[in-house]
Design a protein around this motif. Structure first.
Motif, PDB file in Angstrom:
ATOM      1  N   VAL A  67       0.850  -1.191   0.000  1.00 44.53           N
ATOM      2  CA  VAL A  67       0.000   0.000   0.000  1.00 44.53           C
ATOM      3  C   VAL A  67       0.885   1.242   0.000  1.00 44.53           C
ATOM      4  CG1 VAL A  67      -1.827   1.239   1.222  1.00 44.53           C
ATOM      5  CG2 VAL A  67      -1.783  -1.267   1.239  1.00 44.53           C
ATOM      6  N   ARG A  68       0.557   2.187  -0.896  1.00 45.67           N
ATOM      7  CA  ARG A  68       1.288   3.452  -1.023  1.00 45.67           C
ATOM      8  C   ARG A  68       2.786   3.225  -1.256  1.00 45.67           C
ATOM      9  NH1 ARG A  68      -3.406   4.418  -1.120  1.00 45.67           N
ATOM     10  NH2 ARG A  68      -4.523   6.157  -0.140  1.00 45.67           N
ATOM     11  N   ASP A  69       3.097   2.341  -2.178  1.00 48.81           N
ATOM     12  CA  ASP A  69       4.499   2.067  -2.500  1.00 48.81           C
ATOM     13  C   ASP A  69       4.829   2.409  -3.950  1.00 48.81           C
ATOM     14  OD1 ASP A  69       3.003   0.118  -3.699  1.00 48.81           O
ATOM     15  OD2 ASP A  69       4.276  -1.556  -3.076  1.00 48.81           O
ATOM     16  N   ASN A  70       3.946   3.188  -4.614  1.00 45.43           N
ATOM     17  CA  ASN A  70       4.131   3.587  -6.015  1.00 45.43           C
ATOM     18  C   ASN A  70       4.101   2.409  -6.980  1.00 45.43           C
ATOM     19  OD1 ASN A  70       4.213   6.350  -5.606  1.00 45.43           O
ATOM     20  ND2 ASN A  70       6.434   6.421  -5.404  1.00 45.43           N
ATOM     21  N   VAL A  71       3.498   1.313  -6.571  1.00 48.40           N
ATOM     22  CA  VAL A  71       3.277   0.159  -7.443  1.00 48.40           C
ATOM     23  C   VAL A  71       1.794  -0.182  -7.367  1.00 48.40           C
ATOM     24  CG1 VAL A  71       3.818  -2.254  -7.909  1.00 48.40           C
ATOM     25  CG2 VAL A  71       5.611  -0.716  -7.082  1.00 48.40           C
ATOM     26  N   THR A  72       1.119  -0.155  -8.506  1.00 49.22           N
ATOM     27  CA  THR A  72      -0.318  -0.404  -8.534  1.00 49.22           C
ATOM     28  C   THR A  72      -0.585  -1.892  -8.397  1.00 49.22           C
ATOM     29  OG1 THR A  72      -0.618   1.510  -9.972  1.00 49.22           O
ATOM     30  CG2 THR A  72      -2.431  -0.066  -9.844  1.00 49.22           C
ATOM     31  N   ASN A  73      -1.369  -2.262  -7.381  1.00 52.45           N
ATOM     32  CA  ASN A  73      -1.720  -3.660  -7.142  1.00 52.45           C
ATOM     33  C   ASN A  73      -3.211  -3.928  -7.310  1.00 52.45           C
ATOM     34  OD1 ASN A  73       0.634  -2.882  -5.008  1.00 52.45           O
ATOM     35  ND2 ASN A  73       0.956  -4.938  -5.807  1.00 52.45           N
ATOM     36  N   CYS A  74      -4.052  -2.981  -6.923  1.00 56.11           N
ATOM     37  CA  CYS A  74      -5.497  -3.175  -6.992  1.00 56.11           C
ATOM     38  C   CYS A  74      -6.011  -2.902  -8.402  1.00 56.11           C
ATOM     39  CB  CYS A  74      -6.202  -2.245  -6.003  1.00 56.11           C
ATOM     40  SG  CYS A  74      -5.834  -2.608  -4.265  1.00 56.11           S
ATOM     41  N   MET A  75      -7.222  -3.365  -8.639  1.00 57.30           N
ATOM     42  CA  MET A  75      -7.890  -3.052  -9.898  1.00 57.30           C
ATOM     43  C   MET A  75      -8.289  -1.572  -9.898  1.00 57.30           C
ATOM     44  SD  MET A  75      -7.865  -6.003 -11.449  1.00 57.30           S
ATOM     45  CE  MET A  75      -9.148  -5.982 -12.685  1.00 57.30           C
ATOM     46  N   TYR A  76      -8.751  -1.118 -11.063  1.00 56.86           N
ATOM     47  CA  TYR A  76      -9.173   0.280 -11.171  1.00 56.86           C
ATOM     48  C   TYR A  76     -10.299   0.546 -10.159  1.00 56.86           C
ATOM     49  CZ  TYR A  76     -10.532   4.668 -13.346  1.00 56.86           C
ATOM     50  OH  TYR A  76     -10.817   5.990 -13.583  1.00 56.86           O
ATOM     51  N   PRO A  77     -10.255   1.653  -9.412  1.00 59.32           N
ATOM     52  CA  PRO A  77      -9.449   2.876  -9.559  1.00 59.32           C
ATOM     53  C   PRO A  77      -8.172   2.919  -8.728  1.00 59.32           C
ATOM     54  CG  PRO A  77     -11.223   3.295  -8.031  1.00 59.32           C
ATOM     55  CD  PRO A  77     -11.346   1.857  -8.433  1.00 59.32           C
TER      56      PRO A  77
END
Length: 349
Positions: free
Chosen positions: A209-219
């Motif tokens: 979480v909040r590590d500049n790597v997107t893990n979740c689906m949009y949004p």
């Protein structure tokens, strides 16, 4: 232990400390294992299949990357990766954690299209996981570039990835792929994050979480935004940073002190061995000196003349000694045979 070993020990300590503060993602290149074009890997994949498993907590996410460099038609530049690759990504099977799935986010994709038909020459596709197969994807994707879009995919329990690179066309510009795969289920630890507040099984690990790597689906609720170019400066938890810094400093000091202690402990032993080696070398040189040098040294040695001892006449000395011994004996015998004197006989007269 020499200086090189001491430096190696220090580097090991520093690398260990770096691992303590490194992120939790598993960084995987396709050419290393999953899509490697090596004989042993091919044999293993033929019997066991090409797959990887996303585990729990820190080990529940992976970043897969690959770059295809320029090459001639039909020949890859280094022959380390197959043009047609298929592998499976699984989530860990735990009966008490149901259901479970995998989020896939393509953050970088640069594949080719046919300039006339606009069909994909190179493509990637997802299938399995109780879902219908996705379309063949070859759109240009860049999370921080002009493309400004991402590709999302969600599967239950596992996902099969198919990658095709057209080998009959020359690769004039490098091809790129970067995607993030994250396992999700119900929240298990304090701080785990729900990607979808309406779905209790959309929870990912708190480490992503909040590590500049997107893990979740949009949004992309785990980040401030889906795109890095609009992400403001992240808020830093000063307490965690301070604890990490103090822990790293303590481990570094302990490691450096341990290395210095080892160097000091064995330094005396090394010097003693060197001295013994030098002494043995000098002894060997003395024993193996040439014979002509030894003869020359004996000729050059100074000669010392000792004075001659005085000579004695043994017979004369013996005779004199006998005379001196026998003379008192005759005198004593003569004194015993003489008569007494007149004064002794008549003392009154």
């Amino acid at each position: 232990m020499n200086i090189a070993n001491c430096i190696t020990c220090l580097l090991w300590v520093l690398s260990t400390c770096c691992l303590v503060v490194s992120n939790a993602y598993r960084n995987i290149r396709l050419e290393d294992n999953l899509c490697a074009n090596r004989l042993l890997v091919k044999i293993k994949n033929q019997f066991y299949g090409s797959s990887m498993t996303l585990l729990e907590d820190r080990d529940s996410a992976a970043i897969i990357t690959q770059r295809w460099n320029t090459s001639l038609p039909g020949l890859h530049s280094s022959s380390k990766i197959r043009y047609d690759c298929e592998f499976k990504v699984q989530s860990s099977e735990e009966p008490f954690r149901l259901p479970r799935g995998i989020y896939t986010v393509i953050t970088r994709l640069k594949f080719r299209r046919d300039p006339e038909t606009e069909e994909c020459l190179d493509w990637i596709q997802f299938k399995g996981g109780n879902r219908s197969p996705s379309q063949r994807i070859c759109n240009e994707v860049s999370i921080d570039g002009p493309a400004g879009r991402l590709i999302f995919d969600e599967r239950d329990r596992d996902v099969t990835v198919l990658i095709h690179i057209e080998k009959n066309r020359m690769i004039t510009e490098p091809l790129e792929l970067r995607m993030v795969l994250t396992a999700h289920s119900e929240c298990k630890y304090t701080g785990d994050f729900l990607c979808d507040p309406q779905n209790l099984y959309s929870c990912i690990s708190r480490y992503f979480v909040r590590d500049n790597v997107t893990n979740c689906m949009y949004p992309c609720r785990d980040e401030v935004s889906c795109f890095h170019d609009v992400v403001p400066a992240p808020e830093v938890d000063t307490t965690s940073v301070a604890l990490s810094a103090i822990t790293s400093l303590i481990f570094t000091m302990l490691g450096v002190g341990f290395c210095i202690w080892i160097c000091w402990k064995y330094w005396n032993c090394i010097t003693v061995q060197q001295r013994a080696h030098e002494d043995s070398a000098r002894t060997g040189r003395r024993q193996h000196r040439p014979q002509h040098e030894q003869r020359g040294a004996s000729r050059d040695a100074p000669v010392i003349e000792l004075p001659t001892a005085p000579t004695f006449n043994i017979h004369a000395t013996t005779a004199n000694h006998n005379n001196s011994v026998t003379r008192p004996a005759h005198q004593e015998d003569a004194a015993k045979d003489l008569p007494p004197s007149y004064e002794e006989l008549f003392p009154d007269r």
